[in-house]
Design an enzyme around this catalytic site. Sequence first.
Site, PDB file in Angstrom:
ATOM      1  N   ARG A 142     -33.099 -27.826 -36.222  1.00  0.00           N
ATOM      2  CA  ARG A 142     -33.332 -26.507 -36.889  1.00  0.00           C
ATOM      3  C   ARG A 142     -34.290 -25.889 -36.396  1.00  0.00           C
ATOM      4  NH1 ARG A 142     -34.748 -28.235 -42.635  1.00  0.00           N
ATOM      5  NH2 ARG A 142     -34.926 -26.030 -42.857  1.00  0.00           N
ATOM      6  N   SER A 156     -34.045 -30.628 -47.500  1.00  0.00           N
ATOM      7  CA  SER A 156     -34.820 -31.330 -46.593  1.00  0.00           C
ATOM      8  C   SER A 156     -36.183 -31.853 -47.438  1.00  0.00           C
ATOM      9  CB  SER A 156     -35.466 -30.346 -45.394  1.00  0.00           C
ATOM     10  OG  SER A 156     -36.614 -30.991 -44.886  1.00  0.00           O
ATOM     11  N   LYS A 179     -36.540 -36.073 -49.444  1.00  0.00           N
ATOM     12  CA  LYS A 179     -37.658 -36.893 -49.268  1.00  0.00           C
ATOM     13  C   LYS A 179     -38.406 -37.196 -50.541  1.00  0.00           C
ATOM     14  CE  LYS A 179     -38.838 -33.997 -46.160  1.00  0.00           C
ATOM     15  NZ  LYS A 179     -39.592 -33.197 -45.045  1.00  0.00           N
ATOM     16  N   HIS A 210     -45.392 -31.268 -53.922  1.00  0.00           N
ATOM     17  CA  HIS A 210     -44.899 -30.686 -52.466  1.00  0.00           C
ATOM     18  C   HIS A 210     -45.542 -29.555 -52.111  1.00  0.00           C
ATOM     19  CE1 HIS A 210     -42.922 -31.299 -48.542  1.00  0.00           C
ATOM     20  NE2 HIS A 210     -42.470 -29.971 -48.973  1.00  0.00           N
ATOM     21  N   ASP A 232     -33.253 -36.314 -41.873  1.00  0.00           N
ATOM     22  CA  ASP A 232     -34.317 -35.140 -42.163  1.00  0.00           C
ATOM     23  C   ASP A 232     -34.956 -34.586 -40.637  1.00  0.00           C
ATOM     24  OD1 ASP A 232     -35.358 -32.723 -43.378  1.00  0.00           O
ATOM     25  OD2 ASP A 232     -37.348 -33.861 -43.063  1.00  0.00           O
TER      26      ASP A 232
HETATM   27  N1  URA Z   1     -40.551 -28.461 -45.622  1.00  0.00           N
HETATM   28  C1  URA Z   1     -39.747 -29.784 -45.195  1.00  0.00           C
HETATM   29  O1  URA Z   1     -39.828 -30.701 -45.500  1.00  0.00           O
HETATM   30  N2  URA Z   1     -38.241 -29.348 -45.071  1.00  0.00           N
HETATM   31  C2  URA Z   1     -38.227 -27.689 -44.621  1.00  0.00           C
HETATM   32  O2  URA Z   1     -37.116 -27.727 -44.141  1.00  0.00           O
HETATM   33  C3  URA Z   1     -39.055 -26.894 -44.882  1.00  0.00           C
HETATM   34  C4  URA Z   1     -40.296 -27.105 -45.381  1.00  0.00           C
END
Ligand code: URA
Length: 417
Positions: A167, A182, A186, A81, A160
């Site tokens: 946010r 966040s 995932k 990621h 999320d």
């Molecule tokens: N990527 C995400 O999935 N969430 C965040 O809060 C920041 C970057």
Amino acid sequence: MYSLIMKKRRGEELTLEETDFIVRGYTAGDIPDAQMAAFLMAVCFNGMTDEELTQFTDSMIITGKVYDLHDELGGPCVDKHSTGGVGDKMTLIDAPIVAACGVYVPKMSGRGLGHTGGTIDKLRAIPGLVTDISHEEFIHTVKAAGFAVMSQTDELVPADRKIYALRDVTATVDSIPLIASSIMSKKLATGADGIVLDVKYGDGAFMKDIEGARILGETCTRLAKRYRRGCTAVLSDMSKPLGRMVGNALEVREAAELLMGKAASPDVEALSERLSVAMLVSAGFDRDEAVAAAREAVTSGRALERLEHMVELQHGDPRALTDPDRMGVPRYTERYKAPRSGRITTFAAEKTGLAAMYLGAGRRTINDTIDPTAGIEILRTVGDEVREGEDIAILYSSSVTDMSVSTKLLDEAVTIQ
Ligand code: URA
């Protein structure tokens, strides 16, 4: 909820029951935006303990479906990621490399927003390619090609999606516990054996300095450890765009060229090796073995074959990888020239990403459509000497004829001294 906002405002630690109440209640629509926004702001100011962050992340995970990809695939699998950047085409390079080394890479990705691009949008530049695939098709593709990329569904951590949207409009994005929960909710919900995080720092990243990126990486790594999952954070520079191409079809082209063994820009080459090696190490390779295997995957052409196979299985035209005009030829082109002679000292990533977005390569709002041919080719970068009037970049678009907004952004992004 009122008493929990107050508790967080006083800097006290919430229990699992309390984080469940907040996350579940907000996701179900029982807690209004105003109260959730106040809570998020209190987190921004007071942070979270590791225990509390684990609980909050757990509360987020259980709002959706939890997968065990290791079990479904029957072999080691790693996930990767990136915290988001400009010109970041690393998944298109590293997933096929790692797959060619015998490790599965099942990737669920999001779309790009604002100045940052998303892997899904890049792949969709390939004619016919589909990322909204069923879970069964996803697993089938990973087993056959070694990797697959599907769009995140609403079933994956729905909390999320909702919390992130709030946010975004309440200035509560750049809080380390909120970013960590966040991202990791995932990643943990999909159950890969190893997770490699590419934590960006610099102008075009959430974390403006390397210290913030280090803390975010360590926070995510500690969180993964509590779930008994291996997690490695690689810190990488996002003060300037990564590589030579920014834009969807352009980045597919740049990634495919590296896999074909063509000369790549040094930053892309170096980061792709760091990430693929970290992914292989997290799957059990030793370091030297991982370096050799990753290099061999490229020189033998096996990584490119993996990418072609994946594209084919996801209904795309694999010929687009070796013949990029199949992704469309931009209708409009404009050269960005050096306004004076000297050395380029900055090529700011965020402004460049915004310039590409205004050409049609990205989204201002989540429902904007993308022009796959749009983007920026960078010809001269930081450290290069240029003469007045020399080409620094080429702007491409099929949807925007007046490129003055993007040109102005490049004026602000590029400093020549
Ligand atoms: N990527 C995400 O999935 N969430 C965040 O809060 C920041 C970057």
